[in-house]
Design a protein around this motif. Sequence first.
Motif, PDB file in Angstrom:
ATOM      1  N   LYS A   1       0.851  -1.201   0.000  1.00  9.87           N
ATOM      2  CA  LYS A   1       0.000   0.000   0.000  1.00  9.87           C
ATOM      3  C   LYS A   1       0.881   1.243   0.000  1.00  9.87           C
ATOM      4  N   GLU A   2       0.518   2.211  -0.813  1.00 11.21           N
ATOM      5  CA  GLU A   2       1.317   3.433  -0.915  1.00 11.21           C
ATOM      6  C   GLU A   2       1.407   4.158   0.432  1.00 11.21           C
ATOM      7  N   GLU A   3       0.281   4.175   1.168  1.00  4.67           N
ATOM      8  CA  GLU A   3       0.285   4.932   2.427  1.00  4.67           C
ATOM      9  C   GLU A   3       1.281   4.342   3.435  1.00  4.67           C
TER      10      GLU A   3
ATOM     11  N   ASN B   1       9.878   7.571  -1.667  1.00  3.75           N
ATOM     12  CA  ASN B   1       9.349   7.377  -3.014  1.00  3.75           C
ATOM     13  C   ASN B   1       8.699   6.002  -3.039  1.00  3.75           C
ATOM     14  N   TRP B   2       7.555   5.928  -3.659  1.00  2.00           N
ATOM     15  CA  TRP B   2       6.823   4.667  -3.695  1.00  2.00           C
ATOM     16  C   TRP B   2       6.529   4.263  -5.131  1.00  2.00           C
TER      17      TRP B   2
ATOM     18  N   ASP C   1       4.427   0.779  -6.961  1.00  4.76           N
ATOM     19  CA  ASP C   1       3.756  -0.487  -6.697  1.00  4.76           C
ATOM     20  C   ASP C   1       4.761  -1.641  -6.873  1.00  4.76           C
TER      21      ASP C   1
END
Length: 596
Positions: free
Chosen positions: A82-84, A91-92, A94
Motif C-alpha cells: 500500500k502506498e500509504e 518514493n513509492w 507499486d
Amino acid sequence: MSLTKSKKLNDWIEEIQAMCQPDKVVICDGSTEEYDRLMREMVASGMAVKLNEENRPNSYAFNSDPSDVARVENRTFIASVKEEDAGPTNNWIDPVELKKTMSSLYNGCMKGRTMYVIPFSMGPIGSPIAKNAVEVTDSPYVVVNMHIMARVSTEVLHLIETSDEFIPCLHSVGKPLAEGEKDSRWPCAPLEDKYIAHFPEENLIWSYGSGYGGNALLGKKCLALRIASNMARKEGWMAEHMLILRFTSPEGKQYHIAAAFPSACGKTNLAMLQSTVPGWKVETIGDDIAWMKPGKDGRLYAINPESGFFGVAPGTSDNSNPMALASIKENAIFTNVVVTEDGDVWWEDMGYDCPGGGGTDWKNNPWRQDSGEKGAHPNSRFTARASQCPVICEDWENPTGVAIDIFVFGGKRTTTMPLVHEAASFEHGVYMGATASSEATAASLDQAALRFDPFAMTPFIGYHAGDYIQHWFDMGEKLGDKAPRCFYVNWFRKTDDGKWLWPGFGENSRVLKWMCDRVEGSVGAIETPIGLMPKKEDFYFEGLDLSEDAWKELTKVDTEAFKATVESAREYLAKFGNKLPSKMTDQLEALKSRLG
Ligand code: OXD
Ligand code: MN
C-alpha cells in the motif's frame, strides 16, 4: 552439485542466475585469500590502485564514475503493497510494477561478469539481535567492502543452511558486457536506470545501477536501516542512524551514548573523540547504525550491526579525528580520494598539504593542489575494519550490547540552535529528535538546503514516518523511567561574519560530560522554553579558549527564531496527515505556548 545446503538459498541463487545471466557464480567465504585475489584481479583490470606498501600497507584506492558518487535518494524506493505504508518521506512504486521494470533491467545484466554470493551477518554472528543475509552482486568492489563492513563467512553460510533463513539482497552495477567488450573502470548505469528498491513485506532488497556506498553495500542503509526499521517496528525494537560510544569518568563509571546526526555531520568524529576533559575517555562501539532492544532489566541495549567504518574522508585529520586516521593506516580501501605521487592518499582538510603538491584526483586525472580544484570528492570515503580503531571498546562485539543512558540528537545548523539543551521528558525528547533539522551535505545527491530530518532517518525510514515517530513514543512508554535521557546538540554555530562559534571535535567531550553530570543528578540546569540548558558554573571550561560573548551566543534562546522554527515544523509535520502522533501535536503546542 548444488551450490549450498540450503534449498531456499539455492532456489534464490538459481532464479537470479537465470535472470541476470552471469558468466559464472562464486560463493564467497570472507577469507583473506578471497580478498587478496579480488584485489589482485581489480588491480590487473585497472579498477583498483595498490597504494605504496611502505606508506599504506595492504591498502587500495578506487575512483568511481563521476556520476556515481553518493546515495541517490530520488532513485530510492519503498515498494510496500500500500502506498500509504511508505508515507510522505519515501518514493513509492507499486511492488508488482517495480519488479516488472527492474526484472527487465536485470535481464542479462551480469553478462560477461561473475556473480558473487556473499553470506553475511549484521551484528555479532549468532547474537540474538543479529540478522543473517545474502548479497548477490556482480561487483568485486562490493565484495571487498562487504568483507570489512559486515561479517562475511562460511560460519554465516552454515547458520543459513541450518535455519533456511536469510534476508535476500540483490545488487548489480547494471552494465552487462558484450562479447569481447572492455570493461570500464567503474561500471554503472545512468541515473534514470538506477533503482535502490526495498520490498518491506518480503524483507527483500533489489539494487540496480550504482556501485557506490549505501546504494551497493546492501547490509548498511538498505538492510540495517530501511528493512530493519520495518522489522524493528513489528518486533518491538529500534534500528537507528546512530553512533554508539562509551564515555568513562575518572572514577570508572561508564555511560553509553547513542547519537543521531545526519550523514556527514560528524558521527564518526564524535564516536572516536579524544576527550579534553581530564580523566574522561571515549571508546567507540559504532559510528553509523545502532540496533537497540529492551533487555530483561527493562533498559535499552544497543549493538552496532556493522563491523567497519565507511567514513567521509575530507575533513578527517589529526585534529578532527586522529583515531580514524589511525584506523586507516593499513588494510584500508579508499574511494574517490587523491592518490599522491608516492602512492599514498590525500584529501582536502587532511591537516597538511598534498605531499609533492599533487597526484591523481578522484576523477583519475593528473591534479595539482594549487589548481584550486578539489582533488578528493566531498563524499569520498575510507573503508576500515572497526577492530583497527585504537579506541574500539572491548564490548563492541558483545552480543547483548550495551545499555544506553543518553540519546543525542542534532544536525548542522549555523544559526538558531544552541550548543546543547536537554529534553524535559522522553516525550519532549521525541519531539526534539523528530524535528531535528540540518543543512545539506555531500552525502546525498539530492537534498534541500535546510531540511527537517527526524532522528537523522529521513532517507532511511522504511515505512510511514508518522508511524515511525509513534514507534519512538511507544518505546518510551515501554521503557518508562529506564528510558535514556534526551539531549539536542549543535556543534556548528557560526558568527555573523562566518566564523565557528564552538571549537568542536575533542572539545565536544565537555558537552558530553555535562550530560553525564545531568544523568548523575550532580548538576542543575537553567529552565528555558525550549528545554534545560547548562549553568555556566557547571560547565567544564578549564583550558578552553572561549570568550564570554561566544558562550552567551551558544547558549542563547533566540525566541523569535524558535517561534519561526516551530511554525516550519508545523508545516513540515502537516504532511504526515492523520498518522502524525497526537503526542507530537501536544509537544508542539506546549513549546509554542512556552515561547509566548
Ligand atoms: C553513510 C551515509 O554512508 O549516511 O553513512 O550516507
Ligand atoms: Mn550514515
